[in-house]
Design an enzyme around this catalytic site. Structure first.
Site, PDB file in Angstrom:
ATOM      1  N   CYS A   1      -7.298  -1.184   1.265  1.00 54.46           N
ATOM      2  CA  CYS A   1      -6.273  -1.640   2.200  1.00 54.46           C
ATOM      3  C   CYS A   1      -6.954  -1.828   3.554  1.00 54.46           C
ATOM      4  O   CYS A   1      -7.616  -0.921   4.047  1.00 54.46           O
ATOM      5  CB  CYS A   1      -5.153  -0.606   2.307  1.00 54.46           C
ATOM      6  SG  CYS A   1      -4.000  -0.931   3.655  1.00 54.46           S
TER       7      CYS A   1
ATOM      8  N   CYS B   1       0.852  -1.190   0.000  1.00 54.56           N
ATOM      9  CA  CYS B   1       0.000   0.000   0.000  1.00 54.56           C
ATOM     10  C   CYS B   1       0.889   1.242   0.000  1.00 54.56           C
ATOM     11  O   CYS B   1       1.772   1.375   0.843  1.00 54.56           O
ATOM     12  CB  CYS B   1      -0.875  -0.025   1.248  1.00 54.56           C
ATOM     13  SG  CYS B   1      -1.883   1.463   1.434  1.00 54.56           S
TER      14      CYS B   1
ATOM     15  N   CYS C   1      -5.409   0.799   6.402  1.00 45.94           N
ATOM     16  CA  CYS C   1      -5.572   2.260   6.389  1.00 45.94           C
ATOM     17  C   CYS C   1      -6.774   2.715   5.576  1.00 45.94           C
ATOM     18  O   CYS C   1      -7.061   3.907   5.512  1.00 45.94           O
ATOM     19  CB  CYS C   1      -4.297   2.942   5.884  1.00 45.94           C
ATOM     20  SG  CYS C   1      -4.123   2.917   4.090  1.00 45.94           S
TER      21      CYS C   1
ATOM     22  N   CYS D   1      -8.244  -5.747  -9.950  1.00 43.71           N
ATOM     23  CA  CYS D   1      -7.855  -4.704 -10.896  1.00 43.71           C
ATOM     24  C   CYS D   1      -7.456  -3.486 -10.062  1.00 43.71           C
ATOM     25  O   CYS D   1      -8.306  -2.840  -9.450  1.00 43.71           O
ATOM     26  CB  CYS D   1      -9.064  -4.412 -11.783  1.00 43.71           C
ATOM     27  SG  CYS D   1      -8.749  -3.203 -13.055  1.00 43.71           S
TER      28      CYS D   1
ATOM     29  N   CYS E   1       0.422   3.147   3.535  1.00 46.94           N
ATOM     30  CA  CYS E   1       0.842   2.648   4.853  1.00 46.94           C
ATOM     31  C   CYS E   1       1.842   1.500   4.801  1.00 46.94           C
ATOM     32  O   CYS E   1       2.287   1.031   5.847  1.00 46.94           O
ATOM     33  CB  CYS E   1      -0.378   2.256   5.683  1.00 46.94           C
ATOM     34  SG  CYS E   1      -1.130   0.690   5.196  1.00 46.94           S
TER      35      CYS E   1
HETATM   36 ZN    ZN Z   1      -2.784   1.042   3.550  1.00 44.16          ZN
END
Ligand code: ZN
Length: 147
Positions: free
Chosen positions: A110, A61, A113, A133, A64
């Site tokens: 995610c 991510c 976060c 995707c 984060c």
């Molecule tokens: Zn994240």
């Protein structure tokens, strides 16, 4: 909350990451902010997704650093966005139904976060039949392992 850590190959107990809109805006580039915090979408074929040197690269991510997808689950979907047939762990992504733009889709976030990553569809290849995707802008490549 529980998150899978690809480096230690273990599930770890971590705190969710909660930041104000102002904090995210300050920390991210305008493009990253738009995609991840405002559910934006990269234009198809607009960005080149980084490719790891080894076959065991991990995409994280961009907000984060949570491990999200392994390079070996990436496939060429010819849609113009990086596509994966599964997340690195079901713990690390959150799926949410999304009926924006008059479409019935499943949004991928995610888990740690809440960053918007992209959508998942049921037209992927074996073994899962799923196609995650994902926006290139929402991903960063983890540090390469030395070989
Ligand atoms: Zn994240």
């Amino acid at each position: 909350m529980k998150i899978f850590n690809a480096k230690t190959n273990a599930v770890e107990e971590v705190e969710p990451i909660v930041k104000s809109d102002e904090q995210w805006r300050a920390e991210l580039t305008p493009e990253q902010y738009k995609i991840t915090r405002q559910a934006g979408t990269d234009a198809a074929f607009a960005k080149v997704c980084s490719v790891p040197l080894g076959a065991d690269g991990i995409y994280q991510c961009v907000c984060c650093g949570t491990d999200l997808f392994s390079f070996h689950t990436k496939f060429e979907s010819e849609t113009g966005w990086p596509s994966f047939f599964q997340p690195i762990s079901d713990l690390n992504v959150q799926l949410k139904s999304d009926s924006s733009f008059g479409m019935d889709r499943v949004e991928v976030l995610c888990a740690r976060c809440g960053a918007h990553l992209g959508h998942v569809f049921n037209d992927g290849p074996p073994p899962t039949g799923q196609r995650f995707c994902i926006n290139t802008t929402a991903l960063k490549l983890a540090d390469e392992k030395t070989r």
